[in-house]
Design a protein around this motif. Structure first.
Motif, PDB file in Angstrom:
ATOM      1  N   ASP A 179       0.930   7.886 -34.644  1.00  0.00           N
ATOM      2  CA  ASP A 179       1.076   6.575 -35.276  1.00  0.00           C
ATOM      3  C   ASP A 179       2.343   5.860 -34.823  1.00  0.00           C
ATOM      4  OD1 ASP A 179       3.031   8.024 -36.574  1.00  0.00           O
ATOM      5  OD2 ASP A 179       2.108   7.880 -38.556  1.00  0.00           O
ATOM      6  N   ARG A 180       3.103   6.476 -33.906  1.00  0.00           N
ATOM      7  CA  ARG A 180       4.319   5.880 -33.373  1.00  0.00           C
ATOM      8  C   ARG A 180       4.359   6.071 -31.855  1.00  0.00           C
ATOM      9  NH1 ARG A 180       8.400   4.889 -36.901  1.00  0.00           N
ATOM     10  NH2 ARG A 180      10.016   5.459 -35.433  1.00  0.00           N
ATOM     11  N   PRO A 181       4.772   5.089 -31.073  1.00  0.00           N
ATOM     12  CA  PRO A 181       5.322   3.787 -31.465  1.00  0.00           C
ATOM     13  C   PRO A 181       4.270   2.792 -31.949  1.00  0.00           C
ATOM     14  CG  PRO A 181       5.249   3.950 -29.080  1.00  0.00           C
ATOM     15  CD  PRO A 181       4.837   5.290 -29.624  1.00  0.00           C
ATOM     16  N   PHE A 182       2.982   3.137 -31.841  1.00  0.00           N
ATOM     17  CA  PHE A 182       1.881   2.375 -32.424  1.00  0.00           C
ATOM     18  C   PHE A 182       0.721   3.361 -32.531  1.00  0.00           C
ATOM     19  CE2 PHE A 182       2.229   1.633 -27.858  1.00  0.00           C
ATOM     20  CZ  PHE A 182       0.986   2.023 -27.375  1.00  0.00           C
ATOM     21  N   ALA A 183      -0.377   2.948 -33.137  1.00  0.00           N
ATOM     22  CA  ALA A 183      -1.512   3.849 -33.322  1.00  0.00           C
ATOM     23  C   ALA A 183      -2.126   4.205 -31.967  1.00  0.00           C
ATOM     24  CB  ALA A 183      -2.549   3.205 -34.231  1.00  0.00           C
ATOM     25  N   ILE A 184      -2.128   5.502 -31.655  1.00  0.00           N
ATOM     26  CA  ILE A 184      -2.609   5.987 -30.354  1.00  0.00           C
ATOM     27  C   ILE A 184      -3.603   7.116 -30.592  1.00  0.00           C
ATOM     28  CG2 ILE A 184      -1.934   7.207 -28.229  1.00  0.00           C
ATOM     29  CD1 ILE A 184       0.848   5.814 -28.555  1.00  0.00           C
ATOM     30  N   ASP A 185      -4.724   7.065 -29.882  1.00  0.00           N
ATOM     31  CA  ASP A 185      -5.728   8.138 -29.959  1.00  0.00           C
ATOM     32  C   ASP A 185      -6.338   8.276 -28.564  1.00  0.00           C
ATOM     33  OD1 ASP A 185      -7.541  10.056 -30.648  1.00  0.00           O
ATOM     34  OD2 ASP A 185      -8.519   8.898 -32.242  1.00  0.00           O
ATOM     35  N   ILE A 186      -5.934   9.316 -27.828  1.00  0.00           N
ATOM     36  CA  ILE A 186      -6.384   9.523 -26.454  1.00  0.00           C
ATOM     37  C   ILE A 186      -6.975  10.923 -26.342  1.00  0.00           C
ATOM     38  CG2 ILE A 186      -5.708   9.627 -24.020  1.00  0.00           C
ATOM     39  CD1 ILE A 186      -3.369   7.757 -24.694  1.00  0.00           C
ATOM     40  N   ASP A 187      -8.188  11.005 -25.809  1.00  0.00           N
ATOM     41  CA  ASP A 187      -8.852  12.281 -25.552  1.00  0.00           C
ATOM     42  C   ASP A 187      -8.290  12.834 -24.247  1.00  0.00           C
ATOM     43  OD1 ASP A 187     -10.506  14.430 -25.065  1.00  0.00           O
ATOM     44  OD2 ASP A 187     -12.358  13.254 -24.985  1.00  0.00           O
ATOM     45  N   LEU A 188      -7.501  13.899 -24.338  1.00  0.00           N
ATOM     46  CA  LEU A 188      -6.870  14.450 -23.142  1.00  0.00           C
ATOM     47  C   LEU A 188      -7.827  15.263 -22.284  1.00  0.00           C
ATOM     48  CD1 LEU A 188      -3.461  15.598 -24.709  1.00  0.00           C
ATOM     49  CD2 LEU A 188      -3.922  13.531 -23.374  1.00  0.00           C
ATOM     50  N   THR A 189      -9.044  15.495 -22.777  1.00  0.00           N
ATOM     51  CA  THR A 189     -10.048  16.235 -21.997  1.00  0.00           C
ATOM     52  C   THR A 189     -10.970  15.292 -21.220  1.00  0.00           C
ATOM     53  OG1 THR A 189     -11.723  16.306 -23.774  1.00  0.00           O
ATOM     54  CG2 THR A 189     -10.026  18.033 -23.755  1.00  0.00           C
TER      55      THR A 189
END
Length: 200
Positions: free
Chosen positions: A187-197
Motif C-alpha cells: 500500500d506504499r508508496p501507492f497501492a501496488i499488486d503485481i504477480d511476480l510469476t
C-alpha cells in the motif's frame, strides 16, 4: 610481408576504442552528459565511471514485468522512469533500473536525470556484476539522499524475489518491510499488486 603485418597492426590500433582518462579528482555528474561515446547505462559512482555488462534474459524480463505492473498500478500523477540517472551529488549519478517520480518532475524532453528529492521509489535488479552495488553501495546513497522507498530484486530459484525497504527519516537508513516471492502487494508508496510469476 613484414610491412603488411606492420600496416595491419597500425590499422588495428587506429580502430581501438580510446577509454576516457579521468581528470584529477574524478569525473563529475555533468561529465556524463559531455563525454562522447560512453556505453549505454554508464553510471557515476564516487567520481568513477561504471560500465554495465550485457544483461541476461532474467534481468530484462523482470524489468519488463515490474515496469508494466507499476504503470498499471500508479496514479495518473506519477510517472514510471527507466534508463535515466539520479543526480545525487557532484560525484554520483547512478542509474536505477526503474524509478517512480511525479509527472511534474518531467521538465523537458532533453532531461537526462532527476533530483533525488522528487523520487518516491528506486528499483534495482541485481546482476552478477552489480550485487555489491545494489546490496550495499546504492541503498546507502539512496537513503542518505532521502529517497523514501527502495526495492532490490534478486534472482532466486529462477524467479524474482523483491526485497522492499522503507526509509527511516530520522536515521536516513532503510528498514526492510517485506520480502515478496510470488505476489508483490503493497500500500506504499501507492497501492501496488503485481504477480511476480507472470510471463510478460
Amino acid at each position: 610481408m613484414g610491412a603488411l603485418m606492420s600496416a595491419a597492426r597500425e590499422d588495428a590500433q587506429d580502430d581501438r576504442y580510446t577509454w576516457p582518462r579521468p581528470p584529477v579528482g574524478g569525473w563529475t555528474a555533468d561529465d556524463l552528459d559531455r563525454l562522447p561515446d560512453l556505453p549505454p547505462h554508464t553510471e557515476l559512482i564516487d567520481g568513477s565511471l561504471v560500465f554495465m555488462s550485457p544483461q541476461a534474459d532474467f534481468h530484462m524480463a523482470t524489468l519488463r514485468l515490474l515496469e508494466h505492473g507499476l504503470v498499471a498500478c500508479a496514479p495518473k500523477d506519477l510517472y514510471i522512469v527507466r534508463e535515466m540517472t539520479i543526480r545525487l551529488d557532484r560525484r554520483n549519478r547512478p542509474e536505477p533500473d526503474l524509478m517512480v517520480v511525479p509527472r511534474s518532475a518531467r521538465k523537458t524532453r532533453r532531461q537526462t536525470w532527476y533530483d533525488p528529492e522528487v523520487l518516491l521509489l528506486a528499483v534495482e535488479i541485481t546482476s552478477p556484476d552489480s550485487e555489491e552495488r545494489d546490496r550495499e553501495v546504492k541503498p546507502l546513497k539512496y537513503a542518505r539522499a532521502g529517497i523514501p522507498h527502495y526495492w532490490r530484486v534478486e534472482h532466486i530459484n529462477d524467479a524474482p524475489v523483491v526485497y522492499v525497504y522503507e526509509l527511516d527519516p530520522a536515521s536516513r537508513t532503510y528498514a526492510v518491510t517485506g520480502i515478496h516471492h510470488k505476489q508483490l502487494k503493497l500500500d506504499r508508496p501507492f497501492a501496488i499488486d503485481i504477480d511476480l510469476t507472470a510471463d510478460v
